[in-house]
Each structure stands twice: as structure tokens, then as C-alpha cells.
Write an enzyme that holds these catalytic residues in place. Structure first.
Site, PDB file in Angstrom:
ATOM      1  CG  HIS A 128      42.986  36.925  29.510  1.00  0.00           C
ATOM      2  ND1 HIS A 128      43.456  37.410  30.705  1.00  0.00           N
ATOM      3  CD2 HIS A 128      44.093  36.737  28.715  1.00  0.00           C
ATOM      4  CE1 HIS A 128      44.781  37.505  30.658  1.00  0.00           C
ATOM      5  NE2 HIS A 128      45.186  37.090  29.469  1.00  0.00           N
TER       6      HIS A 128
ATOM      7  CG  HIS B 174      46.639  32.610  27.706  1.00  0.00           C
ATOM      8  ND1 HIS B 174      47.601  32.518  28.688  1.00  0.00           N
ATOM      9  CD2 HIS B 174      46.450  33.952  27.498  1.00  0.00           C
ATOM     10  CE1 HIS B 174      47.964  33.743  29.062  1.00  0.00           C
ATOM     11  NE2 HIS B 174      47.278  34.619  28.354  1.00  0.00           N
ATOM     12  CD  GLU B 175      44.529  35.640  24.663  1.00  0.00           C
ATOM     13  OE1 GLU B 175      43.836  36.482  25.291  1.00  0.00           O
ATOM     14  OE2 GLU B 175      45.771  35.683  24.648  1.00  0.00           O
TER      15      GLU B 175
ATOM     16  CG  HIS C  52      39.529  37.617  35.332  1.00  0.00           C
ATOM     17  ND1 HIS C  52      40.820  38.102  35.427  1.00  0.00           N
ATOM     18  CD2 HIS C  52      38.970  37.879  36.547  1.00  0.00           C
ATOM     19  CE1 HIS C  52      41.018  38.616  36.625  1.00  0.00           C
ATOM     20  NE2 HIS C  52      39.911  38.495  37.322  1.00  0.00           N
TER      21      HIS C  52
END
Length: 671
Positions: free
Chosen positions: A465, A461-462, A468
Site C-alpha cells: 500500500h 502487504h502494508e 502505491h
């Protein structure tokens, strides 16, 4: 002596020279950087030239470089490696920064120039990105209160300054409660705990200088303790301490702080002409209105609650078969749910966990990024802010893309949770700069460090980010990377979690810590089959938190937030054996700052999109389909906030999604 924070950083990739920075450098560097930024703003506001995009909007984009450097370094260590000196600095800096940015947003001459450029936009021949930056700049001034005058203007400044102080106090109180509490375990108290939990408890005891193993309030330790400990009395004690963070009375109690924050937010919204803080906060998001948020959450709540209630009946029977009378309690759920998972799915986390080594999961997250986007990762030997940190240079076709830093282990100086931040964001103006991105987690140490399946999802998940941030390809820093609508920011991170569940990824990287053998096919099949196990519980604890957050901000601020929390949960029919994922006194997403206030729903809003987006890969050539990967980068990962979020998603998928894919993905479609 020269202040390293204010010098040119002649380090590899201009990473902050943490080996040279001392705590006493931060305050003078902050004062100098604030003064420099103030002078830059005054020069823009006081210009004799007619207002233009270049001398006003682009000039604002270019201003504050020194301040960005100081804040990037300071807030990195303040969140991930705090100490009393840094906590005191944070208390000093918060009101100063709030006043500084209030002064900028309240600068009438500056706002007049921005408003003039906005009025002239149709004659300026701006690119789409330039027009987007102009719109967001103008909107930011308006929403910050630039149009206010007199007493209302002064009151807005006071509110912002006070909110900054309260957010810092809330965070530091929570950190203190998490840091100070631990429960010593005697050898007899280790009964039922698998070796990985015992190892983590001993490592935590060493970190606390305790004489033996301990349980701390770190999620990566307390959750497995609640899953495996045979001692119901110790589970109850640990669970109560975990849920009481921020509500223990005395100097670290957050309940009155939460009430004051909510009252000030309501007043802030009313000054700007909104009916409620939720109406103000949601206006620029994809959801737009509190009603749209509530509709989504309730569409998920009902099937999730039905599933959780059905699961609670099964767990209660299991508990009674153990001779424990009375109702299922919150400290019982994880323990009996783990037993049920073993019984129904023949999946024992103690047997599963050796296959999820931290280093192999990092390798897996990198390997997926290589296959999808052509990225390569090379370890870097550079000074960082803590010995636990690791760094990599990220390249593509031999060209530098970013620096990625991973800080994975729990420690007393780090606030709880997991997050991604950028010490420097990607931009091409006023000069080209590559991002420096950090993932911070709170995994238990071990030799080797082993993750739960949930921990591995957090790591992916991190890193979503981080992608991105790293793949951003825009001109202006203000719309770079994760600078997007709050309910769009979780799309890349939650979407990336899906690659952990790709069978070929698990078969390659889920290798046993002792033997190096890949996860057996039978176990792999069980892991994937159990992917939605206990999803009623997980969904209820999350959605309840999101609905309480919305209720706090949609209408008059409650004088007693704890009473409001009880009222909302009772109206929802909250299952008795499940608590909110984040109760009010430790709800840092909502009260440590404005980021997720009225916005905790955004994980669910993004999940509607991520479930639909991964279906696009499955409908094409599979998880690593090159055309879908290229489209994902082109329309979402590289674009930052350069276009409206709904427009970006539609460009990728061809349409906006419905809630059906989410319910299917969570196994709740028939609940």
C-alpha cells in the site's frame, strides 16, 4: 500562543511537528480550518465568472489545505495512539465533519457549476486526467445527494451525521474492549508456550502494569497462544474473549449500533434511487453488482469449504488421540493445526520464528523495492507521535520521493489490525507535494522483535500500500495513490506479499536472531512447500465474513444483524470449528466507516488479479524482471485513480484475469 497545526511546518519535509502539538490544539485548529474551507467553497460557488474547469474543479482540488493538515495529524494519533482526550475529540469532530461535507455536497450553487462544466466537457480540450477528475467530481456530488431537495435533502444530512457518530462509537467501543481485557498467566500456565510467546506475554504484562505475563486481545499475541498453549481451558477462555469483542453488553456493546448503521445505509441508498445499499456502493467499483461479488465468493467458497471439512476430520482424530472427546472446537483448530504442520511438514513455528526478525523483514521489504523500482531508504531523526515510530526518507536517483513512517508494535492506545495511511498524498497541483506515508501494525514487542510468517506477510502487504502512495505520479490529489476503486486498492498490497516468498529474498533476509545464520535450505524449502498449508481454514473464515457483509447490504437491512449472521452461515454450511474472521460486533472494516461496507470481498477480488499479476513476472524473467516492474509502476503504482481500474490492469497484463490463478495460488484448485 500560536497553534502549531495552523502554522507553516518548517520541519524536515514538512512533517507535522508532533513534538509541538498538544491535544488542546486540535479543537481550535479544527474550527479555524473548517471556517477557512467554508470560505473557499463559498468563493467558488459564488463566483461571477462562468464555470470552468480551472475556477470550479481545480479550485475545489486546491481548497481545504489547512483542513487536510489538521485532519492528517489528528486521525494519525487518534487511530495509533489514542487517549481519553483524543477519543472525546473524535466524538466531537465526527458529526461536525459529516455536517461540513454534507453542506458542501448539498451546495446547490456549487453543484450547478460542477454540472455546467460536466455538460461543457466536450468543448473544453481537457486532458484524459482532467476529464477523469471532472467525471469523478460530478459523480461524487450526485452520489452524495446533491440533486436531492427539500425533506429528502435534510434527511440525507441527518443520516450522514448520525452514521459518522455511530462509526466513531463502534470504533471506540471495540478499542475499549481490546484495551481492557487481558488474562493473567501463572508460571504453570506457560506450559507448552515457546520462548517467543512467553517473551511477548511478559512484555504485554509490563505494558498493562500486571504482575507477570498476560494474554491480550492483540492478534500478534493471542493467535500464537491459541497455537501453542497446552491448556485447553485457557485457550477457550482467550478465544471466547477475542470473539466477544463488541458483544459484551453494557456501554461498549456494538450490536445495536450495527443494526442502526445498516438501517441508515439502506435508507440512504433508497433516497438516491437504489434498490439496496450494496447496489449503491458497488456501482463505481470493478465488480459493479452484488451478483458479480456473490459469484466470485461462491466460486471460492465451495472448494475452500471442502478442504476445511477434510482438514477438520484429521484434526478431530488428532484431538481424540489426545484423549479429548467431543467435537473439534474453534479454540482447538489452531492448536492441532500447528501440531499437524510440524508432523506433516516438519515445520515448527517456534523454530521458524527466530528467522523472521522485524528489522530484517523491514530491510527485506525495502530491498525488494530497491531492486524493482530503484528506491533508496535513509533513516530520519525527526519528532514523531510515539517513541515506537521510525521514519525514512525515500529517494530515487538522489531525488526526494516520499517520507515513510513505520509504527509496528501493539499497545493499548492503538486500535487493532494493520493499515496504511497518508498524512499527505502526492500531487502536482496547486503545488508539487511529496507524500508522507505511514504503515501501522500490531506486532508483539521483543528483544529482538520476532514475527510469525503471517506477520511478515502483513508487513509486506502494508508496504505494498505504501508503495502505491509513494510511487504515485498524478496531478491531482483526489486521484492520487490509493484513491482508486475499493476492489482495486488491495492489488498492490497483496501483490507485494509474493516477494516475501521469493527464495532469494528469504535466503538473504531470513537470518537467525541469535546466530545471524541464514535460514537453512532445508527449512526454506519447507516454508515454501507449506505456503498453502491450512488454506481451507483461512479462506473459509475470510469468505464467510465477506458473504455476511454482502448479505447485510444486499436487500432490506436486518433488524437483528446477529440473527442474519447466523442465517447466512447456516445456509453456507459453515464448518462448526471455524468462525468468521470478523464477526459483526467487531467487524470494523464494515461498521467503523463506509470504506469496506459491501466491500470486504475486495481482498478476494484483488487476489484474483494479484495471483495473475505475479504470474506475469514468473512468465517473464522472474520476480525481479525489470520490464514487468516498469510496467507495474507505469500502469498501476504511479497512476492512482487517473483511469478506470479494469483499463489499468489490462494495460499491465493485456487482459483481465479469471479465478483459476487464485485457486491455484491458494492450493484449492483440486479441492
Amino acid at each position: 500562543m500560536t497553534n502549531p497545526l495552523l502554522q507553516d511546518w518548517n520541519t524536515p519535509f514538512q512533517i507535522a511537528p508532533f513534538d509541538q502539538i498538544k491535544d488542546e490544539d486540535f479543537a481550535p485548529a479544527m474550527e479555524e480550518a473548517l471556517a477557512q474551507h467554508r470560505a473557499e467553497i463559498e468563493a467558488i460557488a459564488g463566483s461571477d465568472e462562468p464555470a470552468s474547469f480551472a475556477n470550479t474543479v481545480e479550485a475545489l482540488e486546491a481548497a481545504g489545505e489547512a483542513l487536510d493538515k489538521v485532519l492528517g495529524a489528528f486521525f494519525t494519533v487518534a487511530g495509533a495512539d489514542s487517549n481519553p482526550a483524543r477519543e472525546e475529540l473524535q466524538r466531537q469532530f465526527s458529526p461536525k465533519l459529516a455536517a461540513h461535507f454534507s453542506e458542501i455536497s448539498g451546495n446547490k450553487a456549487l453543484f450547478a457549476r460542477v454540472a455546467q462544466v460536466w455538460e461543457d466537457k466536450s468543448t473544453l480540450d481537457l486532458t484524459d486526467e482532467e476529464e477523469r477528475v471532472l467525471m469523478l467530481t460530478h459523480l461524487g456530488f450526485v452520489r452524495a445527494g446533491a440533486a436531492l431537495t427539500g425533506a429528502e435533502e435534510e434527511r440525507m444530512k441527518e443520516i450522514k451525521a448520525r452514521l459518522a457518530v455511530l462509526g466513531t462509537e463502534f470504533t471506540q467501543n471495540l478499542l475499549a474492549d481490546e484495551r481492557d481485557w487481558f488474562m493473567p498467566l501463572g508460571e504453570d500456565d506457560l506450559d507448552g508456550l515457546p520462548e517467543f510467546v512467553v517473551s511477548a506475554a511478559r512484555a504485554a504484562g509490563d505494558e498493562k502494569d500486571a504482575d507477570g505475563p498476560v494474554v491480550t486481545l492483540s492478534r500478534s499475541l493471542i493467535v500464537p497462544f491459541l497455537q501453542f498453549s497446552n491448556r485447553r481451558d485457557l485457550r477457550e477462555k482467550a478465544f471466547n474473549a477475542w470473539t466477544a469483542r463488541g458483544a459484551n453488553g453494557g456501554q461498549t456493546d456494538n450490536r445495536e449500533i450495527a443494526a442502526e448503521i445498516l438501517a441508515l445505509r439502506e435508507e440512504r441508498a433508497k433516497l438516491l434511487g437504489y434498490d439496496s445499499f450494496a447496489a449503491y456502493k458497488l456501482e463505481p467499483e470493478m465488480a459493479k453488482t452484488p451478483e458479480a461479488v456473490r459469484d466470485l465468493l461462491m466460486a471460492v467458497w465451495e472448494p475452500a469449504r471442502a478442504q476445511a471439512n477434510a482438514d477438520a476430520e484429521i484434526l478431530t482424530r488428532m484431538m481424540q488421540e489426545d484423549g479429548v472427546n467431543g467435537p473439534l472446537a474453534p479454540w482447538d483448530w489452531r492448536y492441532y493445526s500447528e501440531k499437524r504442520r510440524v508432523a506433516e511438514h516438519d515445520l515448527d513455528e517456534a523454530a521458524l520464528k527466530p528467522y523472521f526478525q522485524l528489522d530484517r523483514m523491514i530491510d527485506a521489504s525495502f530491498a525488494c523495492a530497491t531492486r524493482l523500482f530503484g528506491l533508496a531508504f535513509r533513516p530520519l531523526d525527526v519528532p514523531l507521535y510515539h517513541p515506537d515510530c521510525r521514519a525514512w526518507e525515500v529517494t530515487r536517483d538522489g531525488e526526494h520521493v516520499a517520507v515513510f513512517i513505520g509504527d509496528y508494535f501493539a499497545r493499548g492506545s492503538k486500535r487493532s489490525g494493520a493499515w496504511c495511511s497518508a498524512m499527505r498524498s502526492q500531487a502536482k497541483f496547486p503545488q508539487k507535494q511529496a507524500p508522507v506515508v505511514i504503515n501501522v501494525c500490531n506486532f508483539a514487542k521483543g528483544d529482538p522483535a520476532l514475527l510469525s510468517y503471517d506477520d511478515a506477510r502483513t508487513l509486506f502487504h502494508e508496504f505494498g500500500h505504501a508503495l502505491h502512495q509513494m510511487l504515485s505520479n498524478v496531478t491531482y490529489e483526489s486521484i492520487s495513490g490509493t484513491s482508486v476503486a475499493r476492489d482495486f486498492v488491495e492489488l498492490p498490497s497483496q501483490l507485494y506479499e509474493h516477494w516475501l516468498e521469493v527464495p532469494q529474498v528469504l535466503s538473504e533476509f531470513a537470518t537467525h536472531a541469535d546466530t545471524g545464520a541464514p535460514m537453512p535450505q532445508e527449512m526454506l524449502d519447507k516454508v515454501l512447500a507449506a505456503a498453502t498449508y491450512d488454506m481451507g481454514f483461512q479462506t473459509v473464515e475470510y469468505v464467510a465474513s465477506a458473504l455476511v457483509d454482502l448479505a447485510f447490504h444486499d436487500g432490506p437491512a436486518p433488524k437483528d444483524p446477529m440473527a442474519k449472521q447466523r442465517e447466512v452461515l447456516e445456509a453456507l454450511g459453515m464448518p462448526a470449528a471455524i468462525t468468521m474472521r470478523h464477526a459483526t460486533p467487531h467487524f470494523a472494516h464494515v461498521f467503523a466507516g463506509d470504506g469496506y461496507s459491501s466491500g470486504y470481498y475486495s481482498y478476494m477480488w484483488s487476489e484474483v488479479m494479484d495471483a495473475d499479476a505475479f504470474e506475469a513476472f514468473e512468465e517473464a524473467g522472474g520476480a525481479f524482471d525489470p520490464e514487468r516492474a516498469a510496467a507495474l509502476e507505469e500502469h498501476i503504482l504511479s497512476t492512482g485513480g487517473s483511469r478506470d481500474a479494469a483499463e489499468l490492469y489490462t494495460a499491465f497484463r493485456g487482459r483481465l484475469p479469471g479465478v483459476e490463478a487464485l485457486l491455484k495460488g491458494r492450493g484449492l484448485a483440486t479441492a
